[in-house]
Every structure is written in C-alpha cells, then in structure tokens.
Enzyme design. Structure first.
Site, PDB file in Angstrom:
ATOM      1  N   THR A  52      29.592  36.373  44.339  1.00  0.00           N
ATOM      2  CA  THR A  52      30.388  37.588  44.430  1.00  0.00           C
ATOM      3  C   THR A  52      30.802  38.027  43.038  1.00  0.00           C
ATOM      4  O   THR A  52      30.843  37.227  42.097  1.00  0.00           O
ATOM      5  CB  THR A  52      31.672  37.371  45.250  1.00  0.00           C
ATOM      6  OG1 THR A  52      32.607  36.600  44.473  1.00  0.00           O
ATOM      7  CG2 THR A  52      31.404  36.651  46.559  1.00  0.00           C
ATOM      8  N   ASP A  53      31.150  39.281  42.893  1.00  0.00           N
ATOM      9  CA  ASP A  53      31.896  39.714  41.722  1.00  0.00           C
ATOM     10  C   ASP A  53      33.328  39.207  41.885  1.00  0.00           C
ATOM     11  O   ASP A  53      33.682  38.608  42.909  1.00  0.00           O
ATOM     12  CB  ASP A  53      31.846  41.238  41.592  1.00  0.00           C
ATOM     13  CG  ASP A  53      32.045  41.707  40.151  1.00  0.00           C
ATOM     14  OD1 ASP A  53      32.612  40.936  39.343  1.00  0.00           O
ATOM     15  OD2 ASP A  53      31.650  42.844  39.830  1.00  0.00           O
ATOM     16  N   ALA A  54      34.172  39.426  40.903  1.00  0.00           N
ATOM     17  CA  ALA A  54      35.525  38.875  40.918  1.00  0.00           C
ATOM     18  C   ALA A  54      36.248  39.229  42.219  1.00  0.00           C
ATOM     19  O   ALA A  54      36.318  40.398  42.612  1.00  0.00           O
ATOM     20  CB  ALA A  54      36.316  39.393  39.721  1.00  0.00           C
ATOM     21  N   SER A  55      36.788  38.215  42.874  1.00  0.00           N
ATOM     22  CA  SER A  55      37.379  38.416  44.199  1.00  0.00           C
ATOM     23  C   SER A  55      38.762  39.057  44.147  1.00  0.00           C
ATOM     24  O   SER A  55      39.342  39.339  45.191  1.00  0.00           O
ATOM     25  CB  SER A  55      37.479  37.076  44.928  1.00  0.00           C
ATOM     26  OG  SER A  55      38.469  36.256  44.335  1.00  0.00           O
ATOM     27  N   VAL A  87      26.863  40.097  43.226  1.00  0.00           N
ATOM     28  CA  VAL A  87      26.978  41.185  44.198  1.00  0.00           C
ATOM     29  C   VAL A  87      28.265  41.949  43.946  1.00  0.00           C
ATOM     30  O   VAL A  87      29.348  41.355  43.833  1.00  0.00           O
ATOM     31  CB  VAL A  87      26.953  40.626  45.633  1.00  0.00           C
ATOM     32  CG1 VAL A  87      27.086  41.751  46.644  1.00  0.00           C
ATOM     33  CG2 VAL A  87      25.658  39.857  45.868  1.00  0.00           C
TER      34      VAL A  87
END
Length: 751
Positions: free
Chosen positions: A455-458, A408
């Site tokens: 998630t994509d990179a936080s 996402v």
C-alpha cells in the site's frame, strides 16, 4: 486479429472472461520506439515488427495449459507465422468489418496509437486467414454480445482439448518464486518456506507491516522489533552517518532481515540530509538525453546502498495528464506513456546496478484527477480501453522489464472497477488499495504481476476516509496487497490485522501468499545469505554520498535541463553590463511540514547574481519587514512604495524566482501571494524586462501570464540556480524541453 477499430480489445477481453483466462493487449508489448512512431502517424516497418511479434509469440507460449487471449493485428501471413514460430498452437480469430464500419469506429476513438488516417494502409496490408491456418472469421457488424457468442462457438469447434498428462500440475493463482521478478533457486525457496514454517503467528502478522521509524533511539527500535516483528521499515532522513548507524542497529536486532526502504525520487536527496540531488522525474524527462534518468537511478542506488537501504520506493510511473495536478507534476517523467516508459526503464536499470529492489508507484495511476491522495481520495477516470493504452501500457512494459514490487495508490478507478464488476454503484467504488478487482483481476490477472504489492502510506486520507480503521487494515491484505505501509497507532493496527486474520477476513492462503512474496523479495536481494552484521556497509562506504563526482553529475544535469519556456518579448540575454540593477523577488508557498525556511533559496540566488556582477535589490514583504522590527508597515504601504512611476529609474530588470511547494498539505498547489494585490505580483512586467524562473512547479504561467520571459529550472539547488543565471546572461544555451502542460490550457500564457 484485425485492423485498427475492429474491436480486438473489447471482444478479446470479453472472450477471455467467458473462458476464465487472462487477456493481454498486444499493443502493450510494443517497445516505446514503435509506440512513438504510431502516435506520430508513421507506419511501422517489418524491421520494427519482428521483435514485437516474437514477444507476442513468447507471451502466448508462456501461457501454459490454461491459455491466454491476446489482441494483435497480425495482418500478414508472415506476421502470423512469426507468432506461430514461438507458439505453434495459436488459434487466430479474425474480426472482420467493412471499411465503412471500421472508419466510423476509428474516427470515434481517442487516445489510441493508430490515427484513423492509417486505416486504408492497414486494409491494403491485410491478408485473410488461409485454409491451412488454425482460425476463423467473425463479422463485427453484429452486436457485441453476438460477436462474442460466435467467437466462443467457433473456438469450441477449433480448439482441441488439452490431453491429460500424468504429473501435470494445475496452474496455481499464488506466487511463483522461481519466476520473475524473484527468480529464486531451490535453496532460496527452501529458506522462504522454512522461515515461514518457523514463524509464530505474531511474527507472520508483523511481516505484513512496514514501520515508519519516528526515532533513531535504540530503545525505540527495540520496542518496534520485539513487539511487532515488522517486515520492513522506512526512517526519517537525517545525516548519513546517523541514518546508517540506525539501519545497522535495526538489522542487528531483527531475526529475519528487514526490507529497508527510502524515497530516492531525485537521486540520493531525500534519503539522507547530505544526499545528492540529481534531478526530479520531470527534469529527467525534460531533455532528449534519456541517460539523465539512468544517472539519477545510479546515484540513488549507490548512495542509498551505502546507507544500508535495499528497497527504493521509485520510480514513479504516473502520467501527468492534468496540469492542475501538482502532486505528480514534478514527480512524473512527463505527460505521455512513451516518455514515462522510456525514462522509468532507464532509472530502473541505473538503480539496479546497486543491490536494490524497486517499488514503482502509484497503481492504477495518478495524474488524471487534480487532487492529492494524501488529503482526499482521488480518481483515475479513464475507461478500460484508454487505461490499457496508457497506464496499462506503462505497467505491462515495466513488469516485463523486471520491476520487483508495486506501490498501490489510494486512487479509485471507477471505469476499471465496473469493467470487472459490472453495475458497481458509486458508493462501492473504493481506492485501489481496497479493491480486489483492481489488485487481483487486473494487476495479478490481466497484467500477470508476480511480485510484491504494498500500500501507499496508510495515514493518507485517500485511504482513511474509505472505512473504519479496524476494517481497512486487514481489508488491504484481503484485497491483494502484501504489505501495509506505516502504523497509525502500532498496537491498534497490529491488533486490527490479527483480528482480521482470526475472523477470516484474511484467509490462511492469502496470508501465506503475502509472506512468500515478502520473504521472496528479501531472498531475491540475497539478504538471507548474509550475516546480520554484514547487511549494512561499513562507515567508509558513506564517502560516496554527496561526492564530488555526484555533484558534477548534478551540475551537468542542471545545465542540460534548464528550460526556456518562452521569451516572446525578446528580453534575453540580460547581463550585468546591459541591465546592472536587478529587483529580485522570491515567491514560495510558505513553510511546509519540513519547517524549513521557504525562502532560504533566495540567498543562493542573490549570491549567484552578485557573483555574475549584478547589483541586487531584494524585495521584502510587509510580513518580512515587520518580522525584522519595522513598525507602521502593511501591504498597502508596501505597494505604495514599490509601485511608483520611477521604478524603471531604480531598476533595469526584475527577476522573480519561485520555489512553490506544499506537498501533501493541500489538494492542489498554486501561487499564494503575500497579500491582496501584492506588490510582488509582476505588474512591473510592463515597466522593465521581467524574467520569471520556477524552481519547482511547471504550472505557474496560469498565475503570471503577464510575464513574457519564463524559465523552468526545476530545482532550488545551487547547480540549477547557477545554470539558470548563466543562461539568462547568454553564457550557455538553453537545452531543456517542456510539454504543453506549462501553458495550462490558456491562450494568454503563451503570449
């Protein structure tokens, strides 16, 4: 049911929401071949329709007791019979409108497969419901609210309540590990449940995290695995032997097998230093041969599996609608949902030949906003209807194709959020990673995705600007993500997640649903059946990485995809016999976070030109000359030396090779010249034949519209550079294709 423009999507979705059941647009089930025909204004034949109608019927049949509302034209009795053959209890709601009403509506629509010109054909095809068919008719001339009310009233009269059956279980909103994409048997499901039952709370929280391994040192991994019990990891690329040993040690130290991810967006390149660059996504979409994408996936799968990776953060299923967007300009297969679906399926099938799961990205879809979520929250501003016809179509097709996980993006979708949360103010529009309406109502609900969501990179500012770190870490899981990509500070983030669980932000049900999906993905890869010391192949497996066979694939792809965008002045071919003296310019975006020499590729260009017999004179900027020790030079002196009247007497042609990068460091990328009025800007296009070759971005013509010969070679690899130079000389034909994004919406770029 009904003809184009009758409101099937709008009414169908509203009815589904009132009934509390999922909604599905039947158009999203069309194979790409049908979509392409409809977009071109070509009516479908019955041979085109039968497989699609069978898929529609199967979707209805699989809905179970809870039911499903599905929008489908179903114009002929035979089409409805085909659906009923799969789903006998289907009830048809015919949305009826006069030709005048329908014509007004279709002419006001954009982005749909069905041009208004085909309305007459549809009306002629329409066969009204017959007396023996379960269904009813509602007039669409009334306001939408009245149409919905009439539909619900008629449904209540027609639909029989489901009989009570002893032992029937209610539909569960959580994961079904026996269903796609997991497809686990009883033993595997027992392993998932037993493993969760044996975990400590700290281990459960740790499984939610994917670590970014910033060191190959064993003591570093010991700390990560012993302290944080992570469920997965990515690593910094390095030599293949070092990467494999690093993964081997990590798996040997983990009680529960790890998901080990890589970013094989271009083949094996990017997963280790010596991996094979096959093509970019755009490159794989820039030739009629869809098999290029499959080859890219095959090489990616073979090389990453040899390293010990089992999870690919690919394919990218964004659609490059906005030419100013440079974060997916080379990373999207193209600018239409049809090309994206076709090539993404090929990539998936290719990589799936190896023991690898895929995470397609970046839901709900990049390519509309020009900004980069790495540095700012970006937005997909499509309406609900337009999104369903484009990005929604892509996601439905890929979910049905078996993709196991979805990454996402930190991308907001205002119109989608407001569709599910009417009246939502601007201040509450959140990136999808934090938006339950996008993850639960849309992705899990309407799209029916049963797999893992991460998630994509936080660390991306698209996420971090939304709320305080202590709040956003658990909020991503509560919203519907199953895994959290990368710690910022491991101790802090782990604590934030634990606090979120203990405070009730993450419910017990949500935590265990996420854990089942995480372990379910591991089990689907068979990781639970292997001893820890067999999860990574032996050293000998590394022989496939950068192999001669893979390099040959890369060379073939380069030859097929080098693209002539324009040659309006008829400059080509240019050979060493006709134009022996070449002035060579190199354009880059400057050094990026990799710290690699941004102009290193120019040595390769010079070598290949000289091998072809050219006499090459490389231009150096003032900064380069100063760095070499030359004194008294500045951009004005360089310009005075370069731009002289005898330029055509010194050089027979000018070649500009641009390899402009800068990914994740700015919102959008354009050419940055070395100085004001820089001497390398193609002023010389009026003096000598000038050829501009891009080795990366497709949008450079907006900055160099004066060049009359433009080529897109897609990559700075030796294979791509060599292929471009051969084609400039006329030794082989240009085969690559391009879309209109290359002209950047400006008239002068086409000249």
């Amino acid at each position: 049911m009904g003809v184009s423009g009758c409101g099937k999507t709008t009414i169908g979705d509203l009815v589904a929401r009132e009934l509390g059941v999922p909604f599905l647009d039947g158009d999203s089930l069309h194979p790409v071949e049908n979509v392409a025909k409809m977009a071109a204004g070509t009516p479908l034949t019955d041979d085109d329709r039968w497989p699609w109608l069978a898929t529609v019927g199967a979707a209805l049949a699989q809905a179970g007791d809870g039911g499903l509302v599905l929008a489908c034209s179903a114009l002929r009795r035979s089409y409805r019979d085909a659906i009923r053959e799969q789903a006998p209890d289907t009830v048809f709601l015919h949305l009826h409108g006069t030709k005048e009403v329908l014509k007004a509506r279709t002419e006001g629509r954009t982005g749909h497969f069905m041009p208004p010109a085909l309305l007459d054909s549809q009306l002629a095809t329409l066969e009204p419901l017959e007396a023996d068919e379960a269904g009813f008719v509602v007039d669409i001339a009334a306001p939408v609210a009245d149409v919905v009310a009439a539909a619900l009233t008629n449904l209540a009269a027609v639909v029989r309540p489901a009989p009570d059956r002893a032992g029937t279980k209610p539909r569960q909103p959580g994961v079904d590990l026996a269903a796609p994409p997991f497809n686990l048997d009883g033993d595997a499901i027992a392993w998932v449940e037993g493993t969760i039952g044996a975990m400590t709370l700290e281990e459960k929280i740790g499984q939610l995290f994917i670590n970014h391994n910033n060191s190959y040192a064993p003591e570093y991994l010991d700390g990560v695995l012993d302290t944080y019990h992570v469920g997965g990891m990515r690593y910094r690329p390095g030599p293949s032997a070092a990467v494999q040993e690093h993964i081997r040690y990590a798996q040997s130290r983990s009680r529960i097998p790890l998901l080990v991810a890589s970013n094989p967006e271009m083949g094996g390149a990017g997963s280790c230093d010596d991996g094979t660059f096959v093509s970019t996504h755009l490159q794989a979409g820039s030739h009629p041969d869809k098999g290029i994408a499959r080859q890219m996936g095959q090489v990616a799968g073979v090389e990453t599996a040899a390293l010990g990776c089992n999870w690919a953060f690919a394919p990218i299923v964004d659609i490059h609608y906005n030419w100013r967007n440079t974060v997916v300009s080379t990373r999207a297969f193209g600018n239409t949902p049809e090309i994206v679906v076709e090539r993404a399926k090929e990539y998936f099938d290719g990589i799936s030949e190896s023991p690898t799961a895929c995470a397609m990205k970046h839901f709900p879809g990049d390519g509309v906003d020009e900004r980069d979520q790495h540095v700012v929250t970006s937005y997909n501003t499509f309406s609900y209807e337009e999104w369903n016809r484009t990005y929604g179509h892509v996601y439905r097709q890929m979910i049905a194709h078996g993709v196991q996980s979805i990454m996402v993006g930190h991308i907001g979708a205002p119109e989608l959020s407001r569709h599910f949360r009417p009246g939502l103010p601007d201040s509450e529009i959140l990136p999808a990673t934090l938006a339950p309406e996008l993850l639960q109502d849309l992705l899990r609900g309407e799209l029916g995705f049963n797999g893992l969501v991460l998630t994509d990179a936080s660390l991306m500012v698209g996420l971090t600007q939304a709320m305080k770190r202590k709040d956003l870490v658990p909020a991503t899981i509560a919203a519907g993500c199953d895994m959290f990509l990368f710690f910022r500070n491991p101790a802090e983030d782990f604590g934030y997640m634990m606090d979120g669980y203990k405070s009730g932000v993450i419910s017990e049900e949500r935590l265990h649903d996420a854990l089942r999906r995480i372990l379910g993905l591991k089990a689907s890869l068979g990781l639970h059946r292997k001893p820890l010391d067999e999860l990574v192949p032996p050293v000998e497996a590394l022989s496939v990485i950068g192999s001669e066979a893979h390099r040959a694939i890369a060379a073939d792809v380069a030859d097929k995809t080098v693209t002539l965008v324009k040659d309006t002045a008829g400059n080509l071919p240019i050979t060493a016999e006709t134009h022996p003296r070449i002035r060579l310019y190199g354009i880059s975006g400057g050094a990026d976070f990799t710290r690699a020499d941004p102009l290193a590729y120019l040595d390769t260009v010079k070598e290949e030109l000289e091998a072809a017999g050219f006499e090459v004179h490389v231009f150096r900027t003032a900064e380069q000359r100063e760095a070499a020790g030359e004194a008294g030079v500045n951009f004005m002196t360089v310009l005075a030396e370069e731009a002289t009247g005898d330029y055509p007497e010194k050089y027979d042609a000018a070649f500009v090779f641009a390899n402009v990068k800068g990914f994740a460091q700015e919102a959008a990328i354009r050419i940055k010249w070395s100085s004001p009025m820089a001497a390398e800007i193609p002023w010389y296009a009026t003096e000598v034949p000038t050829v501009f070759v891009s080795l990366n971005q497709p949008n450079h013509l907006i900055d160099v519209p004066m060049v009359r010969t433009a080529i897109h070679a897609h990559a700075g690899s030796r294979e791509a550079i060599r292929a471009a130079i051969e084609k400039i000389q006329g030794k082989s034909e240009f085969q690559g294709t391009f879309n209109d994004n290359v002209f950047c919406g400006s008239f002068d770029t086409r000249q």
